[in-house]
Enzyme design. Structure first.
Site, PDB file in Angstrom:
ATOM      1  N   ASP A 215       0.876  -1.167  -0.062  1.00 13.02           N
ATOM      2  CA  ASP A 215      -0.118   0.110  -0.040  1.00 13.02           C
ATOM      3  C   ASP A 215       0.827   1.253   0.056  1.00 13.02           C
ATOM      4  O   ASP A 215       1.879   1.251   0.725  1.00 13.02           O
ATOM      5  CB  ASP A 215      -0.892  -0.074   1.116  1.00 13.02           C
ATOM      6  CG  ASP A 215      -2.104   0.961   1.172  1.00 13.02           C
ATOM      7  OD1 ASP A 215      -2.031   2.097   0.766  1.00 13.02           O
ATOM      8  OD2 ASP A 215      -3.154   0.569   1.401  1.00 13.02           O
TER       9      ASP A 215
ATOM     10  N   THR B  93      -7.296   3.889  -1.041  1.00 15.14           N
ATOM     11  CA  THR B  93      -6.908   2.518  -0.988  1.00 15.14           C
ATOM     12  C   THR B  93      -8.011   1.450  -1.664  1.00 15.14           C
ATOM     13  O   THR B  93      -7.774   0.752  -2.490  1.00 15.14           O
ATOM     14  CB  THR B  93      -6.491   2.069   0.353  1.00 15.14           C
ATOM     15  OG1 THR B  93      -5.341   2.870   1.056  1.00 15.14           O
ATOM     16  CG2 THR B  93      -6.189   0.598   0.738  1.00 15.14           C
TER      17      THR B  93
ATOM     18  N   ASN C 128     -13.096   4.773   0.597  1.00 18.83           N
ATOM     19  CA  ASN C 128     -12.705   4.013   1.682  1.00 18.83           C
ATOM     20  C   ASN C 128     -13.749   3.900   2.771  1.00 18.83           C
ATOM     21  O   ASN C 128     -13.947   2.631   3.544  1.00 18.83           O
ATOM     22  CB  ASN C 128     -11.565   4.352   2.345  1.00 18.83           C
ATOM     23  CG  ASN C 128      -9.951   4.427   1.753  1.00 18.83           C
ATOM     24  OD1 ASN C 128     -10.202   3.390   0.891  1.00 18.83           O
ATOM     25  ND2 ASN C 128      -9.206   4.651   2.403  1.00 18.83           N
TER      26      ASN C 128
ATOM     27  N   ASP D  25       2.401   2.692   3.236  1.00 19.90           N
ATOM     28  CA  ASP D  25       1.381   3.913   3.450  1.00 19.90           C
ATOM     29  C   ASP D  25       1.524   4.497   4.909  1.00 19.90           C
ATOM     30  O   ASP D  25       1.567   5.452   4.946  1.00 19.90           O
ATOM     31  CB  ASP D  25       0.148   2.881   3.120  1.00 19.90           C
ATOM     32  CG  ASP D  25      -1.026   4.073   3.029  1.00 19.90           C
ATOM     33  OD1 ASP D  25      -1.016   5.213   2.183  1.00 19.90           O
ATOM     34  OD2 ASP D  25      -1.916   4.044   4.042  1.00 19.90           O
TER      35      ASP D  25
ATOM     36  N   HIS E 169      -1.458   3.618  -4.953  1.00 17.34           N
ATOM     37  CA  HIS E 169      -1.357   4.926  -4.995  1.00 17.34           C
ATOM     38  C   HIS E 169      -0.039   5.439  -4.514  1.00 17.34           C
ATOM     39  O   HIS E 169       0.613   4.592  -3.669  1.00 17.34           O
ATOM     40  CB  HIS E 169      -2.523   5.822  -4.265  1.00 17.34           C
ATOM     41  CG  HIS E 169      -2.541   5.466  -2.988  1.00 17.34           C
ATOM     42  ND1 HIS E 169      -1.670   5.771  -1.863  1.00 17.34           N
ATOM     43  CD2 HIS E 169      -3.517   4.679  -2.437  1.00 17.34           C
ATOM     44  CE1 HIS E 169      -1.946   5.224  -0.656  1.00 17.34           C
ATOM     45  NE2 HIS E 169      -3.195   4.734  -1.054  1.00 17.34           N
TER      46      HIS E 169
ATOM     47  N   HIS F 180      -2.450  11.285   0.488  1.00 16.42           N
ATOM     48  CA  HIS F 180      -2.984  10.730  -0.910  1.00 16.42           C
ATOM     49  C   HIS F 180      -4.454  10.954  -1.085  1.00 16.42           C
ATOM     50  O   HIS F 180      -4.958  11.489  -0.091  1.00 16.42           O
ATOM     51  CB  HIS F 180      -2.512   9.234  -1.163  1.00 16.42           C
ATOM     52  CG  HIS F 180      -2.868   8.128  -0.370  1.00 16.42           C
ATOM     53  ND1 HIS F 180      -4.364   7.647  -0.480  1.00 16.42           N
ATOM     54  CD2 HIS F 180      -2.590   7.726   0.855  1.00 16.42           C
ATOM     55  CE1 HIS F 180      -4.344   6.861   0.485  1.00 16.42           C
ATOM     56  NE2 HIS F 180      -3.494   6.856   1.353  1.00 16.42           N
TER      57      HIS F 180
HETATM   58 ZN   LIG Z   1      -3.527   2.719   0.049  1.00 17.02          ZN
END
Ligand SMILES: [Zn+2]
Ligand SMILES: *[C@@H]1O[C@H](CO)[C@@H](O)[C@H](O)[C@H]1NC(C)=O
Ligand SMILES: *[C@@H]1O[C@H](CO)[C@@H](O)[C@H](O)[C@H]1NC(C)=O
Ligand SMILES: *[C@@H]1O[C@H](CO)[C@@H](O)[C@H](O)[C@H]1NC(C)=O
Ligand SMILES: *[C@@H]1O[C@H](CO)[C@@H](O)[C@H](O)[C@H]1NC(C)=O
Ligand SMILES: *[C@@H]1O[C@H](CO)[C@@H](O)[C@H](O)[C@H]1NC(C)=O
Length: 445
Positions: free
Chosen positions: A35, A71, A92, A195, A243, A347
């Protein structure tokens, strides 16, 4: 003709219930996501294992995720080949604009109706075509799709520590066991880093660089375990992500509550305080007013009515999208009533911003060696996965043409790569013939 062939084969292997879908030409596939792995995270850290993998296989200069760059939505694009406005996992968080209820990432994983919104993820499609699939912690794993679910699944408990390297190795060992002892064809494997570290310490921090070293060690361990399990010649491995990560700017912040003539009393529903994205439902008759007071309120904030949202994002044309949408320029997050966002990295930004770009790497019997390919959009990964598994894809927004140059020309059923490759549907009569004669139908599906 195929049926006759099937009967012949069956006669030759009489008395044995061979696993039919496991023909010699079908390689197994492992899709791994780390991630928030920004495209250039390997450029300021030593990553010997990623480097070796690039030399052994294919590396994209970078990959462009879908928008919004969050995500669950971006992982679901990998699994379906569809943009967010076509697969429906647009955030999300599950939310209900009528009651105002919003649920966090982890809880939303368990809400099947959020995920099962008209697009089937590749696990289910593969299973319907006779394959055995598994998933470890991958977003979307927990949900049921048209009442079906992934055959083997591991779902993390609440408050799971996504950073623990020993846990990572355990997950890899589990995947190897599923491939060998359980003979699975396809597994998706998810790691929550880099992440978390990127959010907490920022993408330029020492902590992030150290986490990339942990990721690299893990890739070394994974490839070692693939070799030790005897899978190297029979397993395609893809390592990718959802991402990138951007450093949060803490000056001239966007704080909706402070904008003149704006009041939350004009709203029925808001989803704010989640990075750079916002969804608003103005009260009856208040849309024009709310739109006009927000529209030019901050130079880094973009405000759109649903119908006018830029088409290039492939985001707004879905029933779950609210009448007003906000997004902000790279670095700026959107604060709502109170400032509750303290991350150093974030992000969710425009997928054209370089810091949102992510990685794509692949190695295995179907991939060329030492090839660097031009950037491509993540919406195209799904068609590649289907090709590697030899299954017929669902309708999707990508194209196999984009990734086909990565593939070796002589991988069994692909001819020289110029013509359309035979689809597994054409193998079905063969499988049926075999199964009927051997009487082991129950072992096939
Ligand atoms: Zn993510
Ligand atoms: C997708 O979800 C929305 C509600 O969130 C619902 O109105 C719509 O019917 C769903 N579509 C499909 C195809 O499941
Ligand atoms: C997660 O595990 C790692 C490694 O054991 C540890 O360093 C870290 O502090 C843990 N994180 C949390 C939030 O507990
Ligand atoms: C706020 O409303 C007042 C009164 O209607 C108006 O004069 C002023 O221009 C508005 N300000 C903004 C920034 O819209
Ligand atoms: C919006 O989505 C609908 C299906 O939900 C589709 O028929 C229509 O063509 C889409 N419009 C645009 C502009 O993409
Ligand atoms: C593949 O085979 C076809 C037909 O023999 C030929 O026309 C084509 O040039 C070949 N393509 C490649 C990439 O070798």
């Amino acid at each position: 003709m195929l049926l006759a062939l099937g009967l012949l084969f069956a006669a030759l292997s009489l008395g044995r219930c061979i696993p039919l879908q496991q023909g010699p030409s079908r390689s197994k596939l492992l899709l791994v996501s780390f991630d928030g792995f920004r495209w250039n995270y390997d450029q300021d850290v030593d990553t010997p294992n990623l480097d070796t993998m690039a030399a052994d296989g294919v590396k994209a200069k970078y990959m462009t995720p879908a928008f919004v760059t969050l995500t669950s939505p971006c992982h679901f694009t990998l699994l379906t080949g569809r943009y967010l406005e076509n697969h429906g996992v647009i955030h999300n968080m599950w939310f209900d604009t009528k009651t105002g209820v919003r649920l966090p990432y982890y809880t939303t994983q368990g809400i099947s109706s959020w995920w099962d919104n008209g697009s089937l993820p590749i696990w289910i499609t593969a299973q319907r075509q006779g394959l055995k699939t598994g998933s470890i912690h991958f977003p979307g794993t927990k949900a049921k799709y048209q009442k079906e679910e992934v055959y083997k699944k591991l779902v993390e408990p609440p408050l799971f520590n996504y950073s623990n390297e020993a846990n990572w190795r355990q997950s890899i060992n589990t995947a190897m066991e599923w491939f060998t002892a359980e003979n699975l064809d396809f597994i998706t494997l998810y790691f929550g880093e880099p992440d978390s570290t990127g959010h907490k310490f920022g993408p330029e921090s020492t902590q992030r660089k150290n986490m990339i070293k942990q990721v690299d060690r893990t890739i070394g361990y994974l490839r070692q375990r693939i070799r030790e399990s005897g899978l190297e010649s029979n397993l395609n491995l893809i390592i990718t992500s959802d991402h990138g990560m951007e450093t949060v700017i803490k000056t001239n912040e966007i704080h909706i509550r402070t904008f003149s003539n704006f009041t939350f009393k004009d709203l029925d529903f808001e989803l704010l305080d989640y990075g750079p994205n916002g969804l608003l439902v103005p009260k009856e008759g208040k849309l024009e007013h709310v739109y006009s007071v927000l529209k030019n309120a901050h130079p880094k904030l973009h405000v759109y009515k649903k119908e006018e949202f830029p088409k290039r994002f492939h985001y707004a044309n879905h029933s779950r999208i609210t009448p007003l949408l906000l997004y902000s320029d790279p670095g700026y997050v959107i604060h709502g009533r109170y400032k509750v966002q303290f991350n150093k990295g974030e992000h969710g930004f425009d997928n054209q911003a370089m810091n949102m770009k992510t990685i794509f790497r692949a190695v295995g019997p179907s991939f060329k060696k030492g090839l660097v390919v031009e950037p491509f959009d993540s919406v195209n990964v799904y068609a590649l996965l289907c090709e590697l598994l030899g299954i017929t894809p669902e309708p999707h927004d990508g194209s196999l043409e984009v990734t086909k140059p990565m593939l070796r020309e002589s991988t069994g059923n692909e001819g020289n790569g110029s013509g359309p490759s035979p689809r597994p549907a054409s193998k079905l009569p063969l499988m049926l013939g075999l199964a009927l004669v051997l009487g082991c139908w129950g072992g096939v599906f």
